[in-house]
Design a protein around this motif. Structure first.
Motif, PDB file in Angstrom:
ATOM      1  N   ARG A 175      79.384  24.872   6.942  1.00 41.42           N
ATOM      2  CA  ARG A 175      79.693  26.093   7.694  1.00 41.42           C
ATOM      3  C   ARG A 175      79.565  27.327   6.802  1.00 41.42           C
ATOM      4  N   LEU A 176      79.965  27.194   5.536  1.00 42.78           N
ATOM      5  CA  LEU A 176      79.799  28.317   4.609  1.00 42.78           C
ATOM      6  C   LEU A 176      78.315  28.621   4.401  1.00 42.78           C
ATOM      7  N   VAL A 177      77.502  27.584   4.284  1.00 40.84           N
ATOM      8  CA  VAL A 177      76.056  27.776   4.152  1.00 40.84           C
ATOM      9  C   VAL A 177      75.504  28.441   5.401  1.00 40.84           C
ATOM     10  N   LYS A 178      75.954  27.970   6.569  1.00 43.34           N
ATOM     11  CA  LYS A 178      75.503  28.563   7.831  1.00 43.34           C
ATOM     12  C   LYS A 178      75.830  30.046   7.909  1.00 43.34           C
ATOM     13  N   ASP A 179      77.045  30.420   7.499  1.00 42.21           N
ATOM     14  CA  ASP A 179      77.443  31.835   7.534  1.00 42.21           C
ATOM     15  C   ASP A 179      76.582  32.674   6.597  1.00 42.21           C
ATOM     16  N   HIS A 180      76.236  32.106   5.446  1.00 45.72           N
ATOM     17  CA  HIS A 180      75.370  32.843   4.517  1.00 45.72           C
ATOM     18  C   HIS A 180      73.991  33.060   5.128  1.00 45.72           C
ATOM     19  N   ILE A 181      73.451  32.038   5.776  1.00 51.88           N
ATOM     20  CA  ILE A 181      72.139  32.161   6.406  1.00 51.88           C
ATOM     21  C   ILE A 181      72.186  33.191   7.528  1.00 51.88           C
ATOM     22  N   ALA A 182      73.301  33.239   8.264  1.00 55.69           N
ATOM     23  CA  ALA A 182      73.426  34.203   9.355  1.00 55.69           C
ATOM     24  C   ALA A 182      73.352  35.639   8.857  1.00 55.69           C
ATOM     25  N   SER A 183      73.824  35.884   7.644  1.00 52.90           N
ATOM     26  CA  SER A 183      73.821  37.246   7.109  1.00 52.90           C
ATOM     27  C   SER A 183      72.633  37.543   6.209  1.00 52.90           C
ATOM     28  N   SER A 184      71.933  36.486   5.746  1.00 49.36           N
ATOM     29  CA  SER A 184      70.866  36.705   4.756  1.00 49.36           C
ATOM     30  C   SER A 184      69.552  36.019   5.101  1.00 49.36           C
ATOM     31  N   CYS A 185      69.484  35.278   6.207  1.00 46.73           N
ATOM     32  CA  CYS A 185      68.280  34.579   6.670  1.00 46.73           C
ATOM     33  C   CYS A 185      67.942  33.320   5.882  1.00 46.73           C
ATOM     34  N   ARG A 186      68.307  33.246   4.637  1.00 49.75           N
ATOM     35  CA  ARG A 186      67.997  32.061   3.838  1.00 49.75           C
ATOM     36  C   ARG A 186      69.114  31.804   2.844  1.00 49.75           C
ATOM     37  N   ILE A 187      69.092  30.617   2.261  1.00 51.83           N
ATOM     38  CA  ILE A 187      70.010  30.321   1.179  1.00 51.83           C
ATOM     39  C   ILE A 187      69.248  29.558   0.099  1.00 51.83           C
ATOM     40  N   GLU A 188      69.474  29.925  -1.125  1.00 52.83           N
ATOM     41  CA  GLU A 188      68.868  29.255  -2.264  1.00 52.83           C
ATOM     42  C   GLU A 188      69.984  28.808  -3.215  1.00 52.83           C
ATOM     43  N   ARG A 189      69.615  28.067  -4.237  1.00 58.64           N
ATOM     44  CA  ARG A 189      70.619  27.562  -5.175  1.00 58.64           C
ATOM     45  C   ARG A 189      71.433  28.691  -5.795  1.00 58.64           C
TER      46      ARG A 189
END
Length: 936
Positions: free
Chosen positions: A884-898
């Protein structure tokens, strides 16, 4: 490893997978196989990266480039041509090499030098040696043959079909890779496509053609039409001339010239996923891809990229986007789309190459289809909504089981048309609409008919359909056979809550089409598209439709023409052929601006929503805090474990029971006094219960109330709580009686309000090739799509500069004003990523404008469900917390990286090292899946 070395290794691997033997010059052995790729082969202009030999003869060259050059491979075409025209050492003869490649290993460009006007095209993989040998043995190329197609015999073809076939062949002669055939429902799209397929096989020398559908039933229909087709220049049936295979396994018949397959089956073959038994029975357009696995397609040497020369995509507006687009990216084939209802997404996918356009209006003029009239019914409650007062005794019905309980309302509840038949059911509203329809049909629309014309009613939900059926039977005074529901879903026994078998959908449809009963059918969306019911003369819309294309498909159920004798078989008193149908609009669906009302403002201090917002803005009075606590105590008893778990997660681990208890206990006088005493003692002041001052008690009370109310600062938690009970139950409003305010034929539809956002749409169309972010929505191959926050920032910067001066906030507000019924989340603070939603809405990719985070949330839920379903063990609670934390980051930034694990809540939970441990080394794979699934 240098980028150059990495590119060479990738190229070597792909060549070997395609059946080539890869050698260095020192190990040169042209007898090692039918196809040999020799690295660093010497020429008089220097060593070529790869020279391709087939049956010991040089036929092609590969120019290898490092990955950074992938975006500009066209700049290296001259270098490839130089090697192709160079003199090869130890070779006699100077004929240029025909087959030219540029590749980074990830990206492959190919040019056939024998084509008329040779043009490079991108490939998924390298061709197999036997393919190049076959092409080299023929006197001309496929693209050459397409420029010499003979004239089309026009016997037994409609003008629109002649135009479609000739337009397609002109496009193919110009080597246009994608073509769109837009023909109205009933105009004979499949017959037209088979005519083209026949000519491409006979005169174009096509090896094999794929006819792609998205349901098994459409595949059966297509196969039947191939078997029935007789070419104009041959008395034999198509299937006597060519082998047609309807694919039912992973094996493609090597002798088949036409292969009919669902896109689901072809995807499973190329991605290595198992095909669920029922996955071919329902359109992916209706499923929303909820049951799919997100594995990328990979090269299959048994089904190489050259397997098909052409792919005909039936109903191409439905299922060729997102995950399924990979099937089309895989094959080196011309793409031919067939649809009656293209949208902007369809036009964009086919590069705006519309080779035939035969509109519904023209089909009516030509007598292929019938026209329609619009009759409007409006009721007081449909237009203005109503209000249920607190403490009224009414039915509360469970949405799933339909079991009822008799109870008082807890608050004043105002509802508009958007809540009608979802959170609130008003039997009077349904009754008034059905009665108005009956009266209008009998007195104005078909006054001379003795029986009710065949009528189809579109309902909002399955539950709504049940309410309509019961009312129809009552109003018309008829039995069960008169009105039936068409659905694959089983019914629910209200006493036991268990599923019970319903009527067989196919048999109901067959009876509706061919028999006297039923006269009226009710459906949600099962027969909205793709099902012909020619005797249908009345369509009643009791649900709004936000998709223009979907709406046209739904209307298409009534457009088919029918001769007098056939109509009279099911409607005895019909005295002529079907001349038109009537669309009865009970919800404003025909208007560009929907008439659905927005929910009315709720009275402050009474509704749960108002209480939640009150404490969020600082209300700490006893009535507000205790009332909210009492409401939550009751709500906690009504919700299921799933809903309670969602609330616990949104509140940071505090359950709804504890939230309610905290509010009630916050103002407990004994606890307030005890806290005040503790505070006084901590300050060195001697106090007893009798000597506490009013100020000290107020301070303690305020502190306790602030602590208890703090969780409700979170808007996501407030939204979950406020909607939880309404999502679970419907209120049955027997108290507000409805009345028809208008029942008449519609005047010309009002001009729509798109002019207010015209500048934005014009900007997108004008600048789509100049702005990187727009490439995300257009022709990027699926496996290379990537949207970044930087791309969105660039687009936002371009929009907010003069003369546009458009920010995300301004655009959202503009759409909320001109298309109110389609816009959600207007009161929320905008994120930069909401610009993605604005672009998709403006381009017609989405039917509603919703915050980007809403889309991410929905995709996240679907992804987790699919992920858990295909594994023996589901995600653990700890893993879900991280996801869910990863999902929230993607919602605000479009992607997530290491590196993103070094920031914000991710770092606070232990960062990358902790996440790696929690997911047992599978973190990278999950991140890649979420980046693709949650944003695509």
């Amino acid at each position: 490893m240098t980028p150059e070395t990495k590119a060479r290794l990738l190229i070597d691997g792909k060549l070997e997978a395609a059946g080539w033997v890869v050698q260095d010059m020192k190990q040169l052995n042209l007898g090692a196989g039918p196809g040999v790729a020799v690295r660093e082969y010497p020429t008089d202009t220097g060593p070529a990266d790869y020279i391709l030999f087939v049956d010991r003869s040089p036929v092609g060259v590969i120019e290898a480039k490092r990955d950074e050059a992938g975006a500009n491979l066209s700049a290296h075409e001259g270098q490839t041509e130089r090697y192709a025209n160079a003199t090869l050492k130890w070779r006699t003869g100077s004929t240029p090499l025909r087959f030219l490649y540029e590749s980074t290993g990830q990206i492959i460009w190919f040019t056939d030098g024998a084509d008329p006007a040779p043009r490079a095209r991108e490939l998924f993989h390298f061709f197999q040696p036997r393919t190049l040998a076959d092409w080299a043995s023929k006197p001309d190329t496929l693209r050459s043959r397409l420029t010499r197609m003979p004239p089309l015999p026009e016997r037994n073809l409609r003008d629109c079909q002649i135009g479609a076939v000739t337009g397609l062949e002109k496009s193919l002669a110009r080597n246009r890779p994608r073509a769109l055939v837009h023909m109205a429902t009933g105009a004979g799209k499949t017959f037209t496509a088979i005519t083209s397929v026949y000519r491409l096989l006979k005169f174009g020398g096509a090896k094999r053609i794929l006819f792609l559908v998205d349901t098994r039933n459409l595949g059966k229909q297509a196969h039947q039409e191939f078997m029935a087709y007789t070419p104009p220049d041959d008395g034999r049936k198509f299937t006597e001339l060519y082998n047609v295979q309807r694919l039912s396994s992973i094996h493609i018949d090597p002798h088949a010239q036409v292969c009919i397959s669902t896109i689901q089956r072809m995807y499973s073959i190329l991605s290595g996923t198992e095909l669920a038994e029922a996955s071919e029975d329902i359109s992916l357009n209706e499923l929303g891809q909820a049951d799919t696995q997100t594995r990328l397609v990979k090269y299959n040497p048994q089904v190489p990229i050259e397997t098909f020369d052409f792919i005909v995509i039936d109903e191409c507006h439905r299922s060729i986007y997102n995950l399924w687009k990979q099937v089309l990216d895989y094959f080196d084939a011309f793409l031919i789309g067939l649809t009656a209802t293209p949208d902007k997404r369809t036009y964009g996918f086919f590069n705006e190459n519309v080779v035939a356009e035969y509109s519904y209006e023209q089909s009516v003029v030509d007598g292929v289809n019938v026209g329609y009239d619009v009759y409007e019914i409006e009721t007081e409650i449909t237009a203005k909504g109503a209000e249920l007062k607190a403490r009224e005794w009414i039915d509360h019905r469970d949405r799933e089981t339909r079991a009822r309980r008799w109870a008082q309302t807890e608050e004043d509840t105002a509802y508009g048309a958007t809540e009608l038949d979802r959170s609130v059911v008003n039997p009077s509203q349904i009754r008034q609409v059905i009665q108005a329809m009956k009266t209008a049909v009998e007195t104005h629309i078909f006054p001379h008919r003795k029986e009710t014309p065949k009528t189809l009613i579109f309902a909002k939900t399955d539950s709504h359909a049940d309410d309509i059926i019961r009312t129809v039977r009552e109003i018309y005074g008829e039995g069960n056979a008169f009105c039936k529901k068409v659905t694959y879903r089983a019914g629910i026994d209200p006493e036991t809550g268990k599923a019970v078998p319903g009527d067989d959908a196919d048999s109901v449809l067959a009876s509706f089409r061919n028999d006297y009963h039923p006269r009226i059918a009710v459906t949600v969306d099962m027969i909205a598209t793709g099902t012909d019911v020619k005797p249908l003369e009345v369509l009643l819309f009791m649900r709004d439709v936000r998709s223009k294309g979907y709406y046209e498909q739904m209307k298409g159920r009534g457009v088919r023409s029918l001769d007098a004798e056939s109509l009279k078989k099911v409607s005895n008193s019909a005295d002529s052929a079907k001349t038109h149908f009537v669309l009865i609009d009970a919800v404003g669906v025909e208007k560009s601006l929907k008439t659905e009302s927005r929910p009315l403002e709720r009275k402050p201090g009474l509704s749960l929503d108002s209480l939640l917002k009150g404490v969020a803005i600082g209300a700490r009075d006893e009535d507000t805090v205790l009332s909210l606590g009492n409401r939550l105590v009751r709500l906690a008893k009504q919700l299921d474990d799933k809903a309670l778990a969602k609330i616990r997660q949104a509140s940071g681990g505090i359950g709804l029971h504890d939230l309610a208890r905290g509010l009630v206990q916050a103002l407990d006088p004994d606890r307030v006094a005890a806290d005040a005493l503790d505070a006084a003692r901590a300050a060195g002041i001697t106090r007893s219960l009798d000597t506490l001052t009013a100020g000290e008690l107020d301070a303690a009370r305020q502190k306790r109330a602030d602590a208890a109310c703090a969780p409700f600062d979170n808007p996501a938690l407030r939204e979950l709580i406020e909607s939880a009970r309404r999502d679970r139950e419907q209120l049955i409003d027997h108290l507000n009686l409805d009345s028809v305010t208008r029942s008449e034929y519609a005047a010309q539809a009002q001009a729509n309000a798109e002019a207010a956002v015209g500048r934005f749409r014009e900007f997108l169309e004008t600048h789509r090739d100049e702005i990187a972010a727009l490439g995300f929505f257009y022709a990027q191959p699926y496996s290379r799509r990537e949207l970044t926050l930087e791309m969105i920032e660039d687009l936002h910067d371009a929009l907010q500069r003069p003369p546009l001066m458009l920010t995300t906030e301004k655009l959202w507000s503009a759409y909320a004003r001109v298309q109110e019924s389609k816009v959600r989340g207007s009161g929320l603070r905008r994120q930069l990523t909401d610009l993605v939603s604005l672009v998709r809405f403006a381009l017609g990719l989405d039917d509603e404008l919703r915050p980007f985070a809403d889309h991410v949330d929905k995709r996240f839920q679907d992804w987790v469900f699919r992920h858990n379903a295909r594994r023996a063990t589901a995600f653990t609670p700890e893993q879900m917390e991280w996801l869910r934390l990863v999902k929230d980051h993607i919602a605000s930034s479009c992607r997530i990286e290491r590196e993103d694990f070094d920031y914000a809540q991710l770092a606070g939970k232990g960062g990358l090292q902790k996440a790696w441990t929690v997911f047992d080394g599978q973190l990278d794979e999950l991140l890649a899946e979420m980046n693709e699934e949650l944003v695509a």
